[in-house]
Design a protein around this motif. Sequence first.
Motif, PDB file in Angstrom:
ATOM      1  N   ARG A   6     -29.747 -33.030 -33.429  1.00 14.99           N
ATOM      2  CA  ARG A   6     -30.551 -33.858 -33.428  1.00 14.99           C
ATOM      3  C   ARG A   6     -30.891 -34.455 -34.141  1.00 14.99           C
ATOM      4  O   ARG A   6     -30.938 -34.252 -35.017  1.00 14.99           O
ATOM      5  CB  ARG A   6     -31.583 -33.128 -32.530  1.00 14.99           C
ATOM      6  CG  ARG A   6     -30.980 -31.733 -31.397  1.00 14.99           C
ATOM      7  CD  ARG A   6     -32.421 -31.858 -30.802  1.00 14.99           C
ATOM      8  NE  ARG A   6     -31.588 -30.985 -29.159  1.00 14.99           N
ATOM      9  CZ  ARG A   6     -32.261 -30.646 -28.896  1.00 14.99           C
ATOM     10  NH1 ARG A   6     -34.270 -30.383 -28.825  1.00 14.99           N
ATOM     11  NH2 ARG A   6     -31.652 -30.218 -27.409  1.00 14.99           N
ATOM     12  N   PHE A   7     -31.569 -35.405 -33.637  1.00 12.11           N
ATOM     13  CA  PHE A   7     -32.015 -36.705 -35.081  1.00 12.11           C
ATOM     14  C   PHE A   7     -33.127 -36.361 -35.513  1.00 12.11           C
ATOM     15  O   PHE A   7     -34.094 -36.343 -33.769  1.00 12.11           O
ATOM     16  CB  PHE A   7     -31.840 -38.035 -34.016  1.00 12.11           C
ATOM     17  CG  PHE A   7     -30.567 -38.878 -34.881  1.00 12.11           C
ATOM     18  CD1 PHE A   7     -30.176 -38.628 -33.154  1.00 12.11           C
ATOM     19  CD2 PHE A   7     -29.755 -39.139 -35.331  1.00 12.11           C
ATOM     20  CE1 PHE A   7     -28.662 -39.782 -32.896  1.00 12.11           C
ATOM     21  CE2 PHE A   7     -29.162 -39.782 -35.552  1.00 12.11           C
ATOM     22  CZ  PHE A   7     -27.824 -39.641 -33.606  1.00 12.11           C
ATOM     23  N   THR A   8     -34.108 -36.312 -36.170  1.00 14.56           N
ATOM     24  CA  THR A   8     -35.325 -35.992 -36.192  1.00 14.56           C
ATOM     25  C   THR A   8     -35.873 -37.151 -37.099  1.00 14.56           C
ATOM     26  O   THR A   8     -36.147 -37.846 -37.957  1.00 14.56           O
ATOM     27  CB  THR A   8     -35.311 -34.846 -37.177  1.00 14.56           C
ATOM     28  OG1 THR A   8     -34.404 -34.268 -38.057  1.00 14.56           O
ATOM     29  CG2 THR A   8     -34.821 -33.517 -36.897  1.00 14.56           C
ATOM     30  N   TRP A   9     -37.753 -36.859 -36.982  1.00 12.68           N
ATOM     31  CA  TRP A   9     -38.225 -38.251 -37.817  1.00 12.68           C
ATOM     32  C   TRP A   9     -38.669 -37.010 -39.561  1.00 12.68           C
ATOM     33  O   TRP A   9     -38.005 -36.153 -39.510  1.00 12.68           O
ATOM     34  CB  TRP A   9     -39.616 -38.271 -37.238  1.00 12.68           C
ATOM     35  CG  TRP A   9     -39.167 -39.094 -36.488  1.00 12.68           C
ATOM     36  CD1 TRP A   9     -38.699 -40.285 -35.972  1.00 12.68           C
ATOM     37  CD2 TRP A   9     -40.758 -39.464 -35.473  1.00 12.68           C
ATOM     38  NE1 TRP A   9     -38.737 -40.293 -34.572  1.00 12.68           N
ATOM     39  CE2 TRP A   9     -40.111 -40.385 -34.298  1.00 12.68           C
ATOM     40  CE3 TRP A   9     -41.678 -38.899 -34.921  1.00 12.68           C
ATOM     41  CZ2 TRP A   9     -40.404 -40.863 -33.180  1.00 12.68           C
ATOM     42  CZ3 TRP A   9     -42.830 -39.160 -33.738  1.00 12.68           C
ATOM     43  CH2 TRP A   9     -42.138 -40.432 -33.436  1.00 12.68           C
ATOM     44  N   ARG A  13     -40.008 -33.372 -37.150  1.00 16.65           N
ATOM     45  CA  ARG A  13     -40.056 -33.414 -35.754  1.00 16.65           C
ATOM     46  C   ARG A  13     -39.276 -33.716 -35.193  1.00 16.65           C
ATOM     47  O   ARG A  13     -38.576 -34.945 -34.782  1.00 16.65           O
ATOM     48  CB  ARG A  13     -41.424 -34.159 -34.822  1.00 16.65           C
ATOM     49  CG  ARG A  13     -42.664 -32.982 -35.383  1.00 16.65           C
ATOM     50  CD  ARG A  13     -43.740 -34.178 -35.375  1.00 16.65           C
ATOM     51  NE  ARG A  13     -43.742 -34.724 -33.732  1.00 16.65           N
ATOM     52  CZ  ARG A  13     -44.835 -35.451 -32.875  1.00 16.65           C
ATOM     53  NH1 ARG A  13     -45.492 -36.445 -34.103  1.00 16.65           N
ATOM     54  NH2 ARG A  13     -44.538 -35.855 -31.984  1.00 16.65           N
ATOM     55  N   ARG A  14     -38.712 -33.676 -33.320  1.00 13.66           N
ATOM     56  CA  ARG A  14     -37.784 -34.838 -32.658  1.00 13.66           C
ATOM     57  C   ARG A  14     -38.336 -35.677 -31.956  1.00 13.66           C
ATOM     58  O   ARG A  14     -39.649 -35.959 -31.657  1.00 13.66           O
ATOM     59  CB  ARG A  14     -37.496 -33.033 -31.095  1.00 13.66           C
ATOM     60  CG  ARG A  14     -36.594 -32.485 -31.695  1.00 13.66           C
ATOM     61  CD  ARG A  14     -36.679 -31.812 -30.532  1.00 13.66           C
ATOM     62  NE  ARG A  14     -36.863 -30.544 -30.313  1.00 13.66           N
ATOM     63  CZ  ARG A  14     -37.056 -30.329 -28.963  1.00 13.66           C
ATOM     64  NH1 ARG A  14     -36.927 -30.300 -28.031  1.00 13.66           N
ATOM     65  NH2 ARG A  14     -38.538 -29.767 -28.293  1.00 13.66           N
ATOM     66  N   SER A  15     -37.768 -36.150 -32.198  1.00 17.54           N
ATOM     67  CA  SER A  15     -37.924 -38.034 -31.885  1.00 17.54           C
ATOM     68  C   SER A  15     -38.081 -38.390 -30.581  1.00 17.54           C
ATOM     69  O   SER A  15     -37.749 -36.832 -29.236  1.00 17.54           O
ATOM     70  CB  SER A  15     -36.979 -38.646 -32.282  1.00 17.54           C
ATOM     71  OG  SER A  15     -35.849 -38.675 -31.591  1.00 17.54           O
ATOM     72  N   GLY A  16     -39.213 -38.538 -29.279  1.00 19.19           N
ATOM     73  CA  GLY A  16     -39.279 -38.966 -28.036  1.00 19.19           C
ATOM     74  C   GLY A  16     -40.420 -39.096 -28.225  1.00 19.19           C
ATOM     75  O   GLY A  16     -41.646 -39.252 -29.187  1.00 19.19           O
ATOM     76  N   PHE A  17     -41.402 -39.057 -26.692  1.00 22.74           N
ATOM     77  CA  PHE A  17     -42.417 -38.536 -26.069  1.00 22.74           C
ATOM     78  C   PHE A  17     -42.712 -37.641 -25.653  1.00 22.74           C
ATOM     79  O   PHE A  17     -42.136 -37.131 -24.895  1.00 22.74           O
ATOM     80  CB  PHE A  17     -42.852 -40.353 -25.387  1.00 22.74           C
ATOM     81  CG  PHE A  17     -42.491 -40.976 -25.216  1.00 22.74           C
ATOM     82  CD1 PHE A  17     -43.098 -41.902 -26.849  1.00 22.74           C
ATOM     83  CD2 PHE A  17     -41.632 -42.595 -25.910  1.00 22.74           C
ATOM     84  CE1 PHE A  17     -43.314 -42.871 -27.120  1.00 22.74           C
ATOM     85  CE2 PHE A  17     -40.889 -43.558 -25.797  1.00 22.74           C
ATOM     86  CZ  PHE A  17     -41.979 -44.232 -26.803  1.00 22.74           C
ATOM     87  N   THR A  18     -44.070 -37.145 -25.777  1.00 20.52           N
ATOM     88  CA  THR A  18     -44.514 -36.096 -25.486  1.00 20.52           C
ATOM     89  C   THR A  18     -44.653 -35.855 -24.550  1.00 20.52           C
ATOM     90  O   THR A  18     -45.515 -37.540 -23.852  1.00 20.52           O
ATOM     91  CB  THR A  18     -45.360 -35.311 -26.350  1.00 20.52           C
ATOM     92  OG1 THR A  18     -47.016 -36.433 -26.528  1.00 20.52           O
ATOM     93  CG2 THR A  18     -45.117 -34.921 -27.740  1.00 20.52           C
TER      94      THR A  18
END
Length: 145
Positions: A6-9, A13-18
């Motif tokens: 998975r791509f991470t910052w 953290r995982r990318s995307g919106f909570t």
Amino acid sequence: MHANTRFTWAGGRRSGFTLLELLVVVAIIGLLAAYVGPKYFSQLGKSEQSVAKAQIEAFAKALDTYRLDVGRYPTTSEGLAALLNKPASANRWNGPYLQKDVPLDPWGKAYSYKSPGTRGKDFDILSYGSDGQPGGTDTAADITN
């Protein structure tokens, strides 16, 4: 790169919106819609009234031309249809006085025509507004010549 990676910052953290971030955005959009919506629809009602006033003015000009030719305004029973079709009693009729059929008012109802008119006028052309009933306020107000 492995298929399950998975791509991470930078912080892991995982990318995307909570869900919380999405709810905040939806709430902001809802607040904007609640503020802008009523202002937009009030302008829409005003524009319908403007259209009705413009149509009534166009009818009045056509009726004046009819009177110049025939020597009188159409009777109440002849109505605005006399601007398109020659009444039997109109010997010097030189119409049609409108380019198209008599339109309905912006709310889909027929205009009311009466000759002689009230308050000393030669004729009355009337739209009862959005509610289609005599009287009213705002968009439901009567519009007349």
